[in-house]
Design a protein around this motif. Structure first.
Motif, PDB file in Angstrom:
ATOM      1  N   VAL A  19      48.266   3.372 -14.258  1.00  0.00           N
ATOM      2  CA  VAL A  19      47.310   3.765 -13.307  1.00  0.00           C
ATOM      3  C   VAL A  19      46.477   4.854 -13.631  1.00  0.00           C
ATOM      4  O   VAL A  19      45.132   4.982 -13.870  1.00  0.00           O
ATOM      5  N   TRP A  20      47.315   6.017 -13.899  1.00  0.00           N
ATOM      6  CA  TRP A  20      46.453   7.240 -14.007  1.00  0.00           C
ATOM      7  C   TRP A  20      45.698   7.268 -15.701  1.00  0.00           C
ATOM      8  O   TRP A  20      44.661   7.881 -15.807  1.00  0.00           O
ATOM      9  N   PHE A  21      46.202   6.483 -16.463  1.00  0.00           N
ATOM     10  CA  PHE A  21      45.512   6.241 -17.861  1.00  0.00           C
ATOM     11  C   PHE A  21      44.106   5.685 -17.555  1.00  0.00           C
ATOM     12  O   PHE A  21      43.289   6.054 -18.104  1.00  0.00           O
ATOM     13  N   CYS A  22      44.294   4.487 -16.828  1.00  0.00           N
ATOM     14  CA  CYS A  22      42.868   3.643 -16.631  1.00  0.00           C
ATOM     15  C   CYS A  22      41.934   4.838 -15.930  1.00  0.00           C
ATOM     16  O   CYS A  22      40.689   4.710 -16.355  1.00  0.00           O
ATOM     17  N   PHE A  23      42.292   5.436 -14.963  1.00  0.00           N
ATOM     18  CA  PHE A  23      41.385   6.432 -14.169  1.00  0.00           C
ATOM     19  C   PHE A  23      40.841   7.430 -15.057  1.00  0.00           C
ATOM     20  O   PHE A  23      39.666   7.890 -14.974  1.00  0.00           O
ATOM     21  N   PHE A  25      40.643   7.436 -18.218  1.00  0.00           N
ATOM     22  CA  PHE A  25      40.081   6.914 -19.331  1.00  0.00           C
ATOM     23  C   PHE A  25      38.613   6.513 -18.952  1.00  0.00           C
ATOM     24  O   PHE A  25      37.814   7.161 -19.775  1.00  0.00           O
ATOM     25  N   THR A  26      38.509   6.120 -17.713  1.00  0.00           N
ATOM     26  CA  THR A  26      37.342   5.856 -17.227  1.00  0.00           C
ATOM     27  C   THR A  26      36.132   6.743 -17.167  1.00  0.00           C
ATOM     28  O   THR A  26      35.295   6.963 -17.689  1.00  0.00           O
ATOM     29  N   PHE A  27      36.812   8.009 -16.401  1.00  0.00           N
ATOM     30  CA  PHE A  27      35.923   9.103 -16.146  1.00  0.00           C
ATOM     31  C   PHE A  27      35.633   9.867 -17.327  1.00  0.00           C
ATOM     32  O   PHE A  27      34.527  10.431 -17.559  1.00  0.00           O
ATOM     33  N   LEU A  29      35.294   8.854 -20.428  1.00  0.00           N
ATOM     34  CA  LEU A  29      34.405   8.118 -21.313  1.00  0.00           C
ATOM     35  C   LEU A  29      32.879   8.189 -20.404  1.00  0.00           C
ATOM     36  O   LEU A  29      31.741   8.487 -21.230  1.00  0.00           O
ATOM     37  N   LEU A  30      32.886   8.229 -18.926  1.00  0.00           N
ATOM     38  CA  LEU A  30      31.531   8.467 -18.346  1.00  0.00           C
ATOM     39  C   LEU A  30      31.007   9.702 -18.716  1.00  0.00           C
ATOM     40  O   LEU A  30      29.962   9.707 -18.750  1.00  0.00           O
ATOM     41  N   LEU A  33      29.683  10.169 -21.909  1.00  0.00           N
ATOM     42  CA  LEU A  33      28.222   9.440 -22.136  1.00  0.00           C
ATOM     43  C   LEU A  33      27.091  10.365 -21.463  1.00  0.00           C
ATOM     44  O   LEU A  33      26.018  10.514 -21.843  1.00  0.00           O
TER      45      LEU A  33
ATOM     46  N   ILE B  56      44.271  -0.158 -10.091  1.00  0.00           N
ATOM     47  CA  ILE B  56      43.487  -0.062 -11.217  1.00  0.00           C
ATOM     48  C   ILE B  56      42.010  -0.869 -10.996  1.00  0.00           C
ATOM     49  O   ILE B  56      41.046  -0.804 -11.354  1.00  0.00           O
ATOM     50  N   VAL B  59      38.860   0.862 -10.828  1.00  0.00           N
ATOM     51  CA  VAL B  59      37.728   1.071 -11.825  1.00  0.00           C
ATOM     52  C   VAL B  59      37.343  -0.089 -12.674  1.00  0.00           C
ATOM     53  O   VAL B  59      36.348  -0.195 -13.165  1.00  0.00           O
ATOM     54  N   ALA B 102      29.660   1.504 -22.577  1.00  0.00           N
ATOM     55  CA  ALA B 102      30.472   2.206 -22.189  1.00  0.00           C
ATOM     56  C   ALA B 102      31.458   1.273 -20.825  1.00  0.00           C
ATOM     57  O   ALA B 102      32.515   1.274 -20.836  1.00  0.00           O
ATOM     58  N   ILE B 106      35.316   0.249 -20.757  1.00  0.00           N
ATOM     59  CA  ILE B 106      36.235   0.447 -19.774  1.00  0.00           C
ATOM     60  C   ILE B 106      36.755  -0.802 -19.145  1.00  0.00           C
ATOM     61  O   ILE B 106      38.125  -0.728 -18.665  1.00  0.00           O
ATOM     62  N   THR B 110      40.651  -0.952 -19.121  1.00  0.00           N
ATOM     63  CA  THR B 110      41.545  -1.040 -18.235  1.00  0.00           C
ATOM     64  C   THR B 110      42.095  -2.588 -17.825  1.00  0.00           C
ATOM     65  O   THR B 110      43.068  -2.308 -17.425  1.00  0.00           O
ATOM     66  N   THR B 113      45.289  -2.343 -19.805  1.00  0.00           N
ATOM     67  CA  THR B 113      46.312  -1.588 -19.345  1.00  0.00           C
ATOM     68  C   THR B 113      46.784  -2.169 -18.072  1.00  0.00           C
ATOM     69  O   THR B 113      48.086  -1.919 -17.837  1.00  0.00           O
ATOM     70  N   LEU B 215      25.497   5.275 -10.595  1.00  0.00           N
ATOM     71  CA  LEU B 215      25.581   6.307 -11.979  1.00  0.00           C
ATOM     72  C   LEU B 215      24.786   5.545 -13.029  1.00  0.00           C
ATOM     73  O   LEU B 215      24.240   6.118 -13.931  1.00  0.00           O
ATOM     74  N   LEU B 219      21.956   7.532 -15.172  1.00  0.00           N
ATOM     75  CA  LEU B 219      22.128   7.498 -16.833  1.00  0.00           C
ATOM     76  C   LEU B 219      20.836   6.827 -17.286  1.00  0.00           C
ATOM     77  O   LEU B 219      20.134   7.312 -18.518  1.00  0.00           O
ATOM     78  N   ARG B 223      18.483   8.554 -19.821  1.00  0.00           N
ATOM     79  CA  ARG B 223      18.258   8.109 -21.139  1.00  0.00           C
ATOM     80  C   ARG B 223      16.734   7.406 -21.392  1.00  0.00           C
ATOM     81  O   ARG B 223      16.375   7.471 -22.581  1.00  0.00           O
TER      82      ARG B 223
END
Lengths: 67, 246
Positions: A19-23, A25-27, A29-30, A33, B56, B59, B102, B106, B110, B113, B215, B219, B223
């Protein structure tokens, strides 16, 4: 609140790492960007400003030659 | 409506529109994402089958829906770019594609995962996962094609054609869970009937979905402004704008 303690929040009923990896990773990456987009804006502004001053210099040099 | 929209085909007007909308999109997106994520992580009840791992969804699903939504918007822009020859919509495709990439990454990461604890595997070559991966490759192809041409007018046209052709993948992704046997579950909210998710779990999901959409809008404004400045850098209005610090 659904959880009783901070440790429980981290543990996520045994799925903590997933769960924590997903959140994260998502934020991450965002945010990456976002940072890239804003940096590019700054770069473009700087390039435009530089080329404007260069044009100005060339113009001045030409005028000096004419005198 | 077209009379009202028409001025925005001009670069300067489009730039001003992006500048006006940008802060609204930015702050509303940030607040929705904060509320939705905290609600989803800490306050939503546990799923009776998946335990806490279902969180999960907050997201994964917004990113996956937006990865397709961004593409759909790009395909509409591509159609406009080809039919009415509007440069603004060509530039929009290039501005939006990295955001789509992006969201797609994601959704894929995710999803993998989430798949590991629930399905016992990170990846299977089934219809939903593979078609989403193809979407990623199409996005990358669009950007590569655009950068392969030195003449950006030709690049914009070629990119618009590829974008429009690539749209065929969207219905494939959406219906993949119905047309083929797959590990992936069917649609929960992207269908015409009532969503098959309880309100206590659904609210944070919808809030995050709107947060992701806003968001994207934010963005895209940032851009799009970059693209306009890059293409119009020799015009007087750009020089004035940059000297003024905006």
């Amino acid at each position: 609140m659904h959880f009783n303690s901070f440790a429980e929040v981290l543990h996520m009923g045994g799925y903590g790492p997933y769960v924590w990896f997903c959140f994260i990773f998502t934020f991450a990456l965002l945010i990456g960007l976002y940072v890239q987009s804003v940096r590019k804006t700054r770069q473009i502004h700087q390039d435009i400003r530089e080329s404007a001053t260069r044009e100005q210099r060339i113009k001045q040099a030409k005028e000096a030659d004419l005198l | 409506m077209f009379k009202w929209l028409h001025p925005y085909a001009k670069a300067e007007k489009a730039y001003q529109l992006c500048s006006t909308l940008r802060p609204w999109f930015g702050w509303s997106s940030l607040s929705l994402l904060l509320v939705g994520t905290i609600w989803g992580l800490l306050f939503a009840p546990t799923d009776y089958q998946q335990g806490e791992s279902f969180r999960i969804i907050y997201v994964h699903v917004p990113a996956a829906i937006m990865s397709m939504g961004v593409y759909a918007a790009m395909a509409i822009a591509a159609f406009i770019a080809l039919v009415w020859q509007l440069k603004m919509s060509q530039w929009y495709i290039v501005a939006a594609a990295p955001i789509g990439i992006a969201f797609t990454i994601i959704a894929l990461v995710t999803g993998a995962t989430w798949g590991k604890p629930m399905w016992g595997t990170w990846w299977v070559w089934d219809a939903r996962l593979t078609s989403e991966l193809v979407l990623l490759f199409i996005y990358i192809g669009i950007l590569s094609l655009y950068s392969a041409f030195d003449d950006k007018a030709v690049a914009g046209k070629a990119t618009a054609i590829l974008t429009l052709v690539g749209a065929v993948n969207l219905p494939i992704i959406h219906y993949s869970v119905e047309w083929w046997n797959t590990l992936h579950q069917g649609a929960t909210i992207t269908k015409f009937e009532k969503p098959s998710i309880d309100a206590s779990m659904g609210w944070p999901l919808f809030i995050n979905l709107f947060g992701f959409a806003l968001l994207f809008a934010y963005l895209a404004c940032v851009r799009m402004r970059n693209e306009i400045l890059l293409h119009e850098q020799h015009r007087p209005w750009v020089k004035q704008q940059v000297q003024a610090g905006g």
